[in-house]
Design a protein around this motif. Structure first.
Motif, PDB file in Angstrom:
ATOM      1  N   ALA A 113       7.703 -10.527   4.447  1.00  0.00           N
ATOM      2  CA  ALA A 113       6.637 -10.355   5.262  1.00  0.00           C
ATOM      3  C   ALA A 113       7.114  -9.208   6.080  1.00  0.00           C
ATOM      4  O   ALA A 113       6.168  -8.596   7.084  1.00  0.00           O
ATOM      5  CB  ALA A 113       6.509 -11.546   6.196  1.00  0.00           C
ATOM      6  N   ALA A 114       8.525  -8.958   6.279  1.00  0.00           N
ATOM      7  CA  ALA A 114       8.977  -7.676   7.385  1.00  0.00           C
ATOM      8  C   ALA A 114       8.051  -6.376   7.588  1.00  0.00           C
ATOM      9  O   ALA A 114       7.602  -6.132   8.475  1.00  0.00           O
ATOM     10  CB  ALA A 114      10.552  -7.516   7.320  1.00  0.00           C
ATOM     11  N   PRO A 115       8.119  -5.812   6.239  1.00  0.00           N
ATOM     12  CA  PRO A 115       7.230  -4.693   6.349  1.00  0.00           C
ATOM     13  C   PRO A 115       5.753  -4.752   6.924  1.00  0.00           C
ATOM     14  O   PRO A 115       5.156  -3.940   7.535  1.00  0.00           O
ATOM     15  CB  PRO A 115       7.265  -3.916   4.792  1.00  0.00           C
ATOM     16  CG  PRO A 115       8.381  -4.692   4.268  1.00  0.00           C
ATOM     17  CD  PRO A 115       8.498  -6.035   4.952  1.00  0.00           C
ATOM     18  N   ALA A 116       5.192  -5.797   6.501  1.00  0.00           N
ATOM     19  CA  ALA A 116       3.800  -5.948   6.793  1.00  0.00           C
ATOM     20  C   ALA A 116       3.519  -6.311   8.218  1.00  0.00           C
ATOM     21  O   ALA A 116       2.659  -6.113   8.778  1.00  0.00           O
ATOM     22  CB  ALA A 116       3.224  -7.103   6.029  1.00  0.00           C
ATOM     23  N   LEU A 117       4.725  -7.035   8.814  1.00  0.00           N
ATOM     24  CA  LEU A 117       4.544  -7.140  10.237  1.00  0.00           C
ATOM     25  C   LEU A 117       4.307  -5.905  10.920  1.00  0.00           C
ATOM     26  O   LEU A 117       3.443  -5.908  11.945  1.00  0.00           O
ATOM     27  CB  LEU A 117       5.716  -8.179  10.556  1.00  0.00           C
ATOM     28  CG  LEU A 117       5.737  -9.353  10.306  1.00  0.00           C
ATOM     29  CD1 LEU A 117       7.223 -10.113  10.580  1.00  0.00           C
ATOM     30  CD2 LEU A 117       4.849 -10.210  11.319  1.00  0.00           C
ATOM     31  N   ALA A 118       5.215  -4.874  10.619  1.00  0.00           N
ATOM     32  CA  ALA A 118       4.771  -3.635  11.390  1.00  0.00           C
ATOM     33  C   ALA A 118       3.768  -2.959  10.955  1.00  0.00           C
ATOM     34  O   ALA A 118       3.126  -2.292  11.827  1.00  0.00           O
ATOM     35  CB  ALA A 118       6.188  -2.831  10.681  1.00  0.00           C
ATOM     36  N   LEU A 119       3.310  -2.985   9.804  1.00  0.00           N
ATOM     37  CA  LEU A 119       1.904  -2.263   9.339  1.00  0.00           C
ATOM     38  C   LEU A 119       0.918  -3.100  10.257  1.00  0.00           C
ATOM     39  O   LEU A 119      -0.163  -2.376  10.749  1.00  0.00           O
ATOM     40  CB  LEU A 119       1.708  -2.344   7.780  1.00  0.00           C
ATOM     41  CG  LEU A 119       0.327  -1.973   7.442  1.00  0.00           C
ATOM     42  CD1 LEU A 119       0.109  -0.579   7.626  1.00  0.00           C
ATOM     43  CD2 LEU A 119       0.260  -2.274   5.953  1.00  0.00           C
ATOM     44  N   GLY A 120       0.838  -4.426  10.238  1.00  0.00           N
ATOM     45  CA  GLY A 120      -0.282  -5.160  10.853  1.00  0.00           C
ATOM     46  C   GLY A 120      -0.309  -4.751  12.482  1.00  0.00           C
ATOM     47  O   GLY A 120      -1.323  -4.595  12.958  1.00  0.00           O
ATOM     48  N   HIS A 121       0.919  -4.834  12.867  1.00  0.00           N
ATOM     49  CA  HIS A 121       1.048  -4.450  14.450  1.00  0.00           C
ATOM     50  C   HIS A 121       0.597  -3.059  14.837  1.00  0.00           C
ATOM     51  O   HIS A 121      -0.034  -3.057  15.621  1.00  0.00           O
ATOM     52  CB  HIS A 121       2.631  -4.751  14.871  1.00  0.00           C
ATOM     53  CG  HIS A 121       2.861  -4.495  16.253  1.00  0.00           C
ATOM     54  ND1 HIS A 121       4.118  -4.533  16.799  1.00  0.00           N
ATOM     55  CD2 HIS A 121       1.898  -4.394  17.468  1.00  0.00           C
ATOM     56  CE1 HIS A 121       4.235  -4.536  18.061  1.00  0.00           C
ATOM     57  NE2 HIS A 121       2.826  -4.398  18.476  1.00  0.00           N
ATOM     58  N   SER A 122       1.093  -2.066  13.900  1.00  0.00           N
ATOM     59  CA  SER A 122       0.445  -0.705  14.200  1.00  0.00           C
ATOM     60  C   SER A 122      -1.089  -0.575  14.049  1.00  0.00           C
ATOM     61  O   SER A 122      -1.921   0.029  15.022  1.00  0.00           O
ATOM     62  CB  SER A 122       1.046   0.003  13.076  1.00  0.00           C
ATOM     63  OG  SER A 122       0.491   1.510  13.292  1.00  0.00           O
ATOM     64  N   LEU A 123      -1.805  -1.132  13.156  1.00  0.00           N
ATOM     65  CA  LEU A 123      -3.045  -1.250  12.900  1.00  0.00           C
ATOM     66  C   LEU A 123      -3.754  -1.894  14.321  1.00  0.00           C
ATOM     67  O   LEU A 123      -4.897  -1.565  14.709  1.00  0.00           O
ATOM     68  CB  LEU A 123      -3.657  -1.641  11.722  1.00  0.00           C
ATOM     69  CG  LEU A 123      -3.095  -0.955  10.561  1.00  0.00           C
ATOM     70  CD1 LEU A 123      -3.546  -1.902   9.239  1.00  0.00           C
ATOM     71  CD2 LEU A 123      -3.980   0.385  10.529  1.00  0.00           C
ATOM     72  N   GLY A 124      -2.986  -3.210  14.860  1.00  0.00           N
ATOM     73  CA  GLY A 124      -3.518  -3.846  15.707  1.00  0.00           C
ATOM     74  C   GLY A 124      -3.565  -2.889  17.018  1.00  0.00           C
ATOM     75  O   GLY A 124      -4.464  -3.046  17.789  1.00  0.00           O
ATOM     76  N   ARG A 125      -2.589  -2.337  17.131  1.00  0.00           N
ATOM     77  CA  ARG A 125      -2.607  -1.216  18.527  1.00  0.00           C
ATOM     78  C   ARG A 125      -3.758  -0.214  18.360  1.00  0.00           C
ATOM     79  O   ARG A 125      -4.135   0.222  19.715  1.00  0.00           O
ATOM     80  CB  ARG A 125      -1.329  -0.474  18.578  1.00  0.00           C
ATOM     81  CG  ARG A 125      -0.250  -1.506  18.931  1.00  0.00           C
ATOM     82  CD  ARG A 125      -0.467  -1.769  20.374  1.00  0.00           C
ATOM     83  NE  ARG A 125       0.646  -2.660  21.010  1.00  0.00           N
ATOM     84  CZ  ARG A 125       0.382  -3.559  22.012  1.00  0.00           C
ATOM     85  NH1 ARG A 125      -0.802  -3.988  22.262  1.00  0.00           N
ATOM     86  NH2 ARG A 125       1.511  -4.273  22.360  1.00  0.00           N
ATOM     87  N   VAL A 126      -4.422   0.011  17.290  1.00  0.00           N
ATOM     88  CA  VAL A 126      -5.547   1.018  17.274  1.00  0.00           C
ATOM     89  C   VAL A 126      -6.643   0.080  17.858  1.00  0.00           C
ATOM     90  O   VAL A 126      -7.325   0.581  18.863  1.00  0.00           O
ATOM     91  CB  VAL A 126      -5.889   1.489  15.956  1.00  0.00           C
ATOM     92  CG1 VAL A 126      -7.034   2.097  16.051  1.00  0.00           C
ATOM     93  CG2 VAL A 126      -4.909   2.207  15.196  1.00  0.00           C
ATOM     94  N   GLY A 127      -6.758  -1.145  17.749  1.00  0.00           N
ATOM     95  CA  GLY A 127      -7.739  -1.846  18.295  1.00  0.00           C
ATOM     96  C   GLY A 127      -7.588  -1.913  19.804  1.00  0.00           C
ATOM     97  O   GLY A 127      -8.484  -2.018  20.573  1.00  0.00           O
ATOM     98  N   CYS A 128      -6.293  -2.075  20.298  1.00  0.00           N
ATOM     99  CA  CYS A 128      -5.857  -1.949  22.011  1.00  0.00           C
ATOM    100  C   CYS A 128      -6.696  -0.811  22.449  1.00  0.00           C
ATOM    101  O   CYS A 128      -7.269  -0.740  23.460  1.00  0.00           O
ATOM    102  CB  CYS A 128      -4.453  -2.136  22.109  1.00  0.00           C
ATOM    103  SG  CYS A 128      -3.826  -3.885  21.698  1.00  0.00           S
ATOM    104  N   PHE A 129      -6.486   0.452  21.485  1.00  0.00           N
ATOM    105  CA  PHE A 129      -6.895   1.661  22.125  1.00  0.00           C
ATOM    106  C   PHE A 129      -8.662   1.910  22.170  1.00  0.00           C
ATOM    107  O   PHE A 129      -9.150   2.137  23.045  1.00  0.00           O
ATOM    108  CB  PHE A 129      -6.455   2.508  21.165  1.00  0.00           C
ATOM    109  CG  PHE A 129      -6.945   4.152  21.600  1.00  0.00           C
ATOM    110  CD1 PHE A 129      -6.357   4.952  22.661  1.00  0.00           C
ATOM    111  CD2 PHE A 129      -8.007   4.721  21.029  1.00  0.00           C
ATOM    112  CE1 PHE A 129      -6.876   6.005  23.044  1.00  0.00           C
ATOM    113  CE2 PHE A 129      -8.340   6.006  21.158  1.00  0.00           C
ATOM    114  CZ  PHE A 129      -7.764   6.604  22.355  1.00  0.00           C
TER     115      PHE A 129
END
Length: 282
Positions: A113-129
């Motif tokens: 799950a480690a790489p997916a955590l970084a990918l999901g977190h990155s896309l989630g920050r687009v939502g914050c923007f």
């Protein structure tokens, strides 16, 4: 540049950019986990279980952390207010509990799950923007962004209420340009995802990659906090998130040290969700 939140209605439903990107983040994270499993010639079914548990535990954990910060139980049912560290703890707890229930060793779950955590977190920050939350302090740089309807708006009075330094001649209702720290994190976390994805074939013990993820994400969050508009200074100039980041980095280093040597962890036969070899996956 002045931006407004991405919000539109479909009948009685209100759709926000944050909600859309949360869905996208979980879908792409699930894809990354499934691809990782299939590359290891394991069944990709476990990816679905991880995503479902992460959605439930992550949202609850993120909300509970926010409620604790605000000290207001009523905030649990508000539309806004999701704290990443709370989501990480809640999601991790739910995923590991589900893995334990299915007899999957925690180290295997963390590794895939480690790489997916970084990918999901990155896309989630687009939502914050898109929802205009988690922005930075005022800036005069050309890419500074004004959020007149942000959460909260980037007006001089709102920023001052947080203890953020603003230009002395700014009127209370002036909308100020701020650092788009959400986009800074998108770029940084995408880079972390790229690194972890390339490191999947490392020769260390199973779970070592998760330790690397903790170090990378902890350092990233610690640094970005210096220019985040925050009102939760915890120790001197350090925020609560920075203190948590230090703990995360230390934990990550400890995991990497313990798992430095490859110990060839075997998948127990009772972990049926992983035992099917995906020979037809190419």
């Amino acid at each position: 540049m002045t931006l407004y939140p991405l919000i539109f209605n479909v009948g009685p439903l209100m759709i926000t950019g944050f909600g859309i990107m949360m869905m996208v983040a979980f879908l792409f994270a699930g894809w990354a986990i499934q691809k990782n499993l299939l590359d290891k010639r394991l069944s990709g079914v476990y990816a679905e279980h991880i995503v479902i548990a992460a959605v439930i535990g992550g949202i609850i954990g993120a909300k509970l952390w926010y409620v604790a910060l605000q000290q207001d139980l009523g905030q649990f049912f508000s539309r806004g207010g999701l704290v990443w560290y709370g989501g990480f703890v809640g999601g991790a707890a739910a995923v590991l509990f589900n893995g334990w229930r299915q007899r999957v060793p925690a180290r295997i779950t963390c590794e895939i799950a480690a790489p997916a955590l970084a990918l999901g977190h990155s896309l989630g920050r687009v939502g914050c923007f898109l929802v205009q939350d988690d922005y930075g302090v005022p800036t005069s740089l050309p890419w500074g962004v004004k959020f007149p309807e942000g959460y909260p708006p980037t007006t001089a009075q709102d920023l001052r209420a947080w203890g953020i330094e603003v230009p002395a001649d700014a009127l209370p209702t002036d909308v100020l340009a701020v650092h788009p720290t959400q986009l800074y994190e998108v770029a940084a976390l995408m880079f972390v995802f790229w690194l972890l994805w390339r490191m999947r074939s490392h020769r260390h013990g199973v779970g070592w990659l998760f330790g690397a993820y903790l170090v990378f994400v902890g350092v990233e969050r610690f640094l970005i906090e210096f220019i985040r508009a925050k009102d939760d200074r915890f120790i001197g100039a350090l925020t609560l998130a920075q203190v948590a980041s230090v703990a995360v980095v230390v934990l990550g280093i400890a995991i990497m040290a313990v798992l430095w040597r490859n110990d060839e962890l075997e998948i127990p036969p009772e972990a049926k969700v992983l035992t099917r070899v995906a020979a037809d996956s190419g």
